[in-house]
Design a protein around this motif. Structure first.
Motif, mmCIF file in Angstrom:
data_model
loop_
_atom_site.group_PDB
_atom_site.id
_atom_site.type_symbol
_atom_site.label_atom_id
_atom_site.label_comp_id
_atom_site.label_asym_id
_atom_site.label_seq_id
_atom_site.Cartn_x
_atom_site.Cartn_y
_atom_site.Cartn_z
ATOM 1 N N GLY A 21 0.812 -1.209 0.000
ATOM 2 C CA GLY A 21 0.000 0.000 0.000
ATOM 3 C C GLY A 21 0.841 1.252 0.000
ATOM 4 N N VAL A 22 1.942 1.214 0.765
ATOM 5 C CA VAL A 22 2.842 2.368 0.809
ATOM 6 C C VAL A 22 3.477 2.603 -0.555
ATOM 7 N N LEU A 23 3.917 1.517 -1.199
ATOM 8 C CA LEU A 23 4.537 1.641 -2.515
ATOM 9 C C LEU A 23 3.569 2.200 -3.552
ATOM 10 N N LEU A 24 2.350 1.668 -3.566
ATOM 11 C CA LEU A 24 1.354 2.125 -4.534
ATOM 12 C C LEU A 24 1.011 3.575 -4.306
ATOM 13 N N SER A 25 0.913 3.961 -3.040
ATOM 14 C CA SER A 25 0.613 5.349 -2.719
ATOM 15 C C SER A 25 1.728 6.267 -3.186
ATOM 16 N N ALA A 26 2.960 5.834 -3.006
ATOM 17 C CA ALA A 26 4.103 6.658 -3.387
ATOM 18 C C ALA A 26 4.230 6.777 -4.895
ATOM 19 N N CYS A 27 3.854 5.696 -5.617
ATOM 20 C CA CYS A 27 4.040 5.686 -7.065
ATOM 21 C C CYS A 27 2.851 6.259 -7.831
ATOM 22 N N SER A 28 1.680 6.341 -7.202
ATOM 23 C CA SER A 28 0.497 6.827 -7.907
ATOM 24 C C SER A 28 0.616 8.318 -8.172
ATOM 25 N N LYS A 29 0.148 8.737 -9.333
ATOM 26 C CA LYS A 29 0.213 10.133 -9.728
ATOM 27 C C LYS A 29 -1.000 10.869 -9.183
ATOM 28 N N PRO A 30 -0.805 11.952 -8.459
ATOM 29 C CA PRO A 30 -1.950 12.674 -7.909
ATOM 30 C C PRO A 30 -2.819 13.246 -9.017
ATOM 31 N N THR A 31 -4.119 13.258 -8.785
ATOM 32 C CA THR A 31 -5.046 13.814 -9.759
ATOM 33 C C THR A 31 -4.793 15.306 -9.912
ATOM 34 N N GLU A 32 -4.597 15.744 -11.153
ATOM 35 C CA GLU A 32 -4.319 17.150 -11.404
ATOM 36 C C GLU A 32 -5.596 17.964 -11.270
ATOM 37 N N GLU A 33 -5.520 19.045 -10.546
ATOM 38 C CA GLU A 33 -6.697 19.880 -10.314
ATOM 39 C C GLU A 33 -7.116 20.575 -11.604
ATOM 40 N N ASP A 34 -8.413 20.618 -11.858
ATOM 41 C CA ASP A 34 -8.947 21.283 -13.040
ATOM 42 C C ASP A 34 -9.078 22.780 -12.743
ATOM 43 N N THR A 35 -8.160 23.554 -13.285
ATOM 44 C CA THR A 35 -8.164 25.003 -13.055
ATOM 45 C C THR A 35 -8.650 25.777 -14.275
ATOM 46 N N SER A 36 -9.313 25.082 -15.214
ATOM 47 C CA SER A 36 -9.702 25.720 -16.478
ATOM 48 C C SER A 36 -10.605 26.928 -16.271
ATOM 49 N N LEU A 37 -11.547 26.835 -15.340
ATOM 50 C CA LEU A 37 -12.456 27.954 -15.092
ATOM 51 C C LEU A 37 -11.767 29.050 -14.284
ATOM 52 N N SER A 38 -11.047 28.663 -13.246
ATOM 53 C CA SER A 38 -10.400 29.671 -12.398
ATOM 54 C C SER A 38 -9.357 30.466 -13.175
ATOM 55 N N LYS A 39 -8.667 29.838 -14.138
ATOM 56 C CA LYS A 39 -7.687 30.548 -14.951
ATOM 57 C C LYS A 39 -8.348 31.634 -15.789
ATOM 58 N N VAL A 40 -9.518 31.323 -16.350
ATOM 59 C CA VAL A 40 -10.259 32.314 -17.130
ATOM 60 C C VAL A 40 -10.709 33.454 -16.228
ATOM 61 N N GLU A 41 -11.215 33.109 -15.054
ATOM 62 C CA GLU A 41 -11.704 34.126 -14.122
ATOM 63 C C GLU A 41 -10.569 35.014 -13.625
ATOM 64 N N GLU A 42 -9.407 34.428 -13.354
ATOM 65 C CA GLU A 42 -8.273 35.205 -12.870
ATOM 66 C C GLU A 42 -7.680 36.086 -13.969
ATOM 67 N N ALA A 43 -7.618 35.546 -15.195
ATOM 68 C CA ALA A 43 -7.094 36.319 -16.323
ATOM 69 C C ALA A 43 -8.104 37.339 -16.824
ATOM 70 N N LYS A 44 -9.374 37.129 -16.446
ATOM 71 C CA LYS A 44 -10.481 37.984 -16.888
ATOM 72 C C LYS A 44 -10.570 38.047 -18.412
ATOM 73 N N THR A 45 -10.135 36.960 -19.055
ATOM 74 C CA THR A 45 -10.172 36.874 -20.517
ATOM 75 C C THR A 45 -10.453 35.442 -20.949
ATOM 76 N N LEU A 46 -11.352 35.303 -21.904
ATOM 77 C CA LEU A 46 -11.666 34.009 -22.514
ATOM 78 C C LEU A 46 -11.023 34.003 -23.896
ATOM 79 N N VAL A 47 -10.158 33.033 -24.152
ATOM 80 C CA VAL A 47 -9.467 32.937 -25.441
ATOM 81 C C VAL A 47 -10.140 31.848 -26.269
ATOM 82 N N VAL A 48 -10.619 32.220 -27.446
ATOM 83 C CA VAL A 48 -11.411 31.310 -28.278
ATOM 84 C C VAL A 48 -10.767 31.138 -29.649
ATOM 85 N N ALA A 49 -10.595 29.896 -30.065
ATOM 86 C CA ALA A 49 -10.064 29.590 -31.399
ATOM 87 C C ALA A 49 -11.203 29.528 -32.400
#
Length: 283
Positions: A21-49
């Motif tokens: 359990g210790v090994l698996l915990s150490a080797c597992s990759k933490p879930t990356e936080e979804d900052t897609s909305l907060s980045k837009v809100e902080e930049a106060k700009t929506l970039v659209v292709a």
């Protein structure tokens, strides 16, 4: 990483289980936080292709302003989010790449909301319901009366689109363009450089009407593949996608989507039609 093997001594089982359990915990990759909305809100700009060449979804008007159905829906979304909006223009492949490179927050260019795309991207709720059609020469219908007649004909379009794959599956020779304007596409069909354009019916209807001096037409009664279009997001940017969906639902309920649809298509394409349209598949 090697898996921990079961021990032969019963007294060691508990220890080995804890160690694993210790090994698996150490080797597992933490879930990356979804900052897609907060980045837009902080930049106060929506970039659209988008493309800037797809009338009437994304194009430049006589005042050299970037407008269109998808463009104006995106502008309204940004307004309701309380942020500015910036558009970056690319061809279809470039728009998709801009998402994966992190250069754009979403892509807005009449993108079909297909199962294939859903495997790679997060998709918005539909903002347009339509079906596909073909543009041919007025003089001789380009010798085409059905999809089967595409065999040996020259089909025009951007590479790697579902329309070109469908044309190729029926034996057409593909003539590709890089973010070309409607007048170039239609002129080439009229002068015989190409024979046919497969694309969305409402887009083609508006393009032909906007350029009446070019002798092409939509092949009547050959309609296929009902479709829905909307915005593309990076697959794991669900926070932004869900927020945009909430805004789109609000716009639809208030009649704003209908208003924009009728402005650009002279009909309400924001709701599904009950017209029966055949579905065809590529080989």
């Amino acid at each position: 990483m090697k898996q921990v093997r079961k021990g032969k001594i019963v007294a060691m089982v508990g220890f080995l289980g804890l160690f694993a359990g210790v090994l698996l915990s150490a080797c597992s990759k933490p879930t990356e936080e979804d900052t897609s909305l907060s980045k837009v809100e902080e930049a106060k700009t929506l970039v659209v292709a988008t493309s800037g060449t797809l009338y009437p979804s994304s194009y430049y008007n006589d005042e050299n302003e970037l407008v269109g159905y998808d463009v104006d829906v995106a502008k309204e979304v940004a307004k309701r989010l309380g942020v500015e909006i910036t558009f970056k223009e690319y061809n279809v492949d470039g728009q998709v790449s801009s998402l994966t490179r992190g250069e754009s927050d979403f892509a807005a260019n009449d993108f079909g909301l297909t199962d294939e795309r859903a495997e790679k991207f997060s998709l918005s709720t539909p903002i347009k319901y339509s079906f596909d059609s073909m543009i041919v020469r007025k003089s001789d219908d380009s010798g085409i009366a059905s999809l089967e007649d595409l065999d040996g004909k020259k089909a025009a379009g951007e590479p790697n689109t579902s329309y070109m794959r469908l044309a190729e599956s029926y034996g057409a020779e593909l003539v590709t363009y890089d973010n070309a304007t409607n007048d170039q596409y239609l002129t080439d069909v009229a002068n015989g450089r190409t024979d046919v354009i497969l694309n969305d019916y409402y887009l083609q209807k508006m393009a032909v009407a906007a350029l009446p001096d070019i002798p092409v037409k939509i092949l009547e009664d050959v309609y296929f593949n009902p479709n829905e279009t909307g915005f593309l997001f990076v697959k794991d940017h669900q926070a932004l996608q869900e927020k945009v969906d909430a805004v789109l639902a609000e716009m639809k309920e208030e009649g704003r989507l209908k208003e924009l649809a009728e402005t650009y298509f002279q009909t309400d394409i924001s709701v599904k039609s009950d017209q029966a349209i055949q579905t065809v598949e590529t080989d």
